[in-house]
Design an enzyme around this catalytic site. Structure first.
Site, mmCIF file in Angstrom:
data_model
loop_
_atom_site.group_PDB
_atom_site.id
_atom_site.type_symbol
_atom_site.label_atom_id
_atom_site.label_comp_id
_atom_site.label_asym_id
_atom_site.label_seq_id
_atom_site.Cartn_x
_atom_site.Cartn_y
_atom_site.Cartn_z
ATOM 1 N N LYS A 1 34.107 16.117 46.957
ATOM 2 C CA LYS A 1 35.168 14.751 47.055
ATOM 3 C C LYS A 1 36.238 15.047 45.974
ATOM 4 O O LYS A 1 36.162 15.868 45.108
ATOM 5 C CB LYS A 1 34.486 13.814 46.919
ATOM 6 N N TYR B 1 34.742 8.118 58.336
ATOM 7 C CA TYR B 1 33.849 6.978 57.491
ATOM 8 C C TYR B 1 33.717 5.959 58.548
ATOM 9 O O TYR B 1 33.336 4.739 58.157
ATOM 10 C CB TYR B 1 33.910 6.541 56.280
ATOM 11 N N ASN C 1 31.122 10.122 43.962
ATOM 12 C CA ASN C 1 29.839 10.570 43.772
ATOM 13 C C ASN C 1 29.891 12.325 44.263
ATOM 14 O O ASN C 1 28.995 12.914 44.403
ATOM 15 C CB ASN C 1 28.621 10.034 44.427
ATOM 16 N N HIS D 1 29.895 15.000 49.625
ATOM 17 C CA HIS D 1 29.193 14.341 50.869
ATOM 18 C C HIS D 1 28.270 15.405 51.450
ATOM 19 O O HIS D 1 28.174 16.537 51.216
ATOM 20 C CB HIS D 1 30.408 13.964 51.945
ATOM 21 N N GLU E 1 30.305 16.208 62.257
ATOM 22 C CA GLU E 1 31.469 16.403 61.141
ATOM 23 C C GLU E 1 32.028 17.583 61.278
ATOM 24 O O GLU E 1 33.215 17.652 60.736
ATOM 25 C CB GLU E 1 30.479 15.879 59.984
HETATM 26 N N1 UDP Z 1 29.777 4.228 48.648
HETATM 27 C C1 UDP Z 1 30.340 3.185 47.963
HETATM 28 N N2 UDP Z 1 29.622 2.183 47.571
HETATM 29 C C2 UDP Z 1 28.415 1.999 47.909
HETATM 30 C C3 UDP Z 1 27.833 2.832 48.832
HETATM 31 C C4 UDP Z 1 28.381 3.994 49.250
HETATM 32 O O1 UDP Z 1 31.612 3.648 47.509
HETATM 33 O O2 UDP Z 1 27.762 0.995 47.529
HETATM 34 C C5 UDP Z 1 30.543 5.307 49.147
HETATM 35 C C6 UDP Z 1 29.948 6.731 48.300
HETATM 36 O O3 UDP Z 1 31.268 7.506 48.031
HETATM 37 C C7 UDP Z 1 29.219 7.133 49.564
HETATM 38 C C8 UDP Z 1 29.752 6.797 50.741
HETATM 39 O O4 UDP Z 1 30.452 5.622 50.613
HETATM 40 O O5 UDP Z 1 28.779 8.466 49.167
HETATM 41 C C9 UDP Z 1 28.899 6.741 51.952
HETATM 42 O O6 UDP Z 1 27.957 6.131 51.912
HETATM 43 P P1 UDP Z 1 26.496 6.532 52.391
HETATM 44 O O7 UDP Z 1 25.809 5.218 52.338
HETATM 45 O O8 UDP Z 1 26.744 7.194 53.591
HETATM 46 O O9 UDP Z 1 26.162 7.368 51.206
HETATM 47 P P2 UDP Z 1 25.870 9.103 51.383
HETATM 48 O O10 UDP Z 1 25.533 9.569 52.626
HETATM 49 O O11 UDP Z 1 27.189 9.580 51.063
HETATM 50 O O12 UDP Z 1 24.802 9.392 50.314
HETATM 51 MG MG MG Z 2 26.224 9.197 54.625
#
Ligand code: UDP
Ligand code: MG
Length: 140
Positions: A10, A50, A113, A116, A127
């Site tokens: 990212k 997203y 974070n 992805h 994807e």
């Molecule tokens: N995210 C965020 N706040 C939250 C949860 C998620 O900004 O409370 C962002 C974070 O960058 C995350 C992405 O949204 O990686 C997608 O969320 P998901 O729950 O799918 O998490 P992931 O699959 O990436 O672990």
């Molecule tokens: Mg996710």
């Protein structure tokens, strides 16, 4: 179980100069990199990628973050790729991530974070196809 998954290094991690270190983690974890491209997501691409989160309170901030600078998109291959990559990256929130995971070591917070990872074989396929055409992926 599928043998492909989709990853993004990212914008926070690219900007911090962590692309090479994260490539090392990918290789160390036994993945083959099938395809990779450095690009900057358009707002339309980020919203499409997203789309499943569009009702969530963090959606606007997430789109702003994901379009804030270049990121690296990758198609990865390994047996049981989806689960293995999710284990390698760790929990969404780095505070909850296990030691030696990518997010534990490189993420700043729950939004920024570092990486992805696809959450299912079906989404991995979608994807990968979102960013790479068949001709850009090795056929075997
Ligand atoms: N995210 C965020 N706040 C939250 C949860 C998620 O900004 O409370 C962002 C974070 O960058 C995350 C992405 O949204 O990686 C997608 O969320 P998901 O729950 O799918 O998490 P992931 O699959 O990436 O672990
Ligand atoms: Mg996710």
């Amino acid at each position: 179980m599928g043998n492909k998954t989709f990853a993004i290094i990212k914008p926070d991690a690219v900007k911090a100069g962590n692309t090479g270190k994260i490539y090392d983690r990918i290789i160390q974890a036994g993945f083959d990199i099938l395809a990779a491209q450095l690009l900057r997501l358009s707002e339309e691409q980020a919203k499409g990628f997203y789309a499943v989160h569009h009702e969530r309170p963090f959606f606007g901030d997430l789109i702003e973050f994901m379009t804030s600078g270049p990121c690296m998109v990758l198609a990865l291959q390994k047996d049981n790729a989806v689960e293995s990559w999710r284990k390698t990256i760790g929990a969404t929130n780095p505070q909850d991530a296990e030691d030696n995971t990518i997010r534990k070591d490189f993420a700043s917070n729950v939004q920024e974070n570092a990486v992805h990872g696809s959450d299912s074989d079906e989404n991995a396929q979608k994807e990968i196809a979102f960013f790479f055409s068949d001709s850009e992926l090795p056929s075997n």
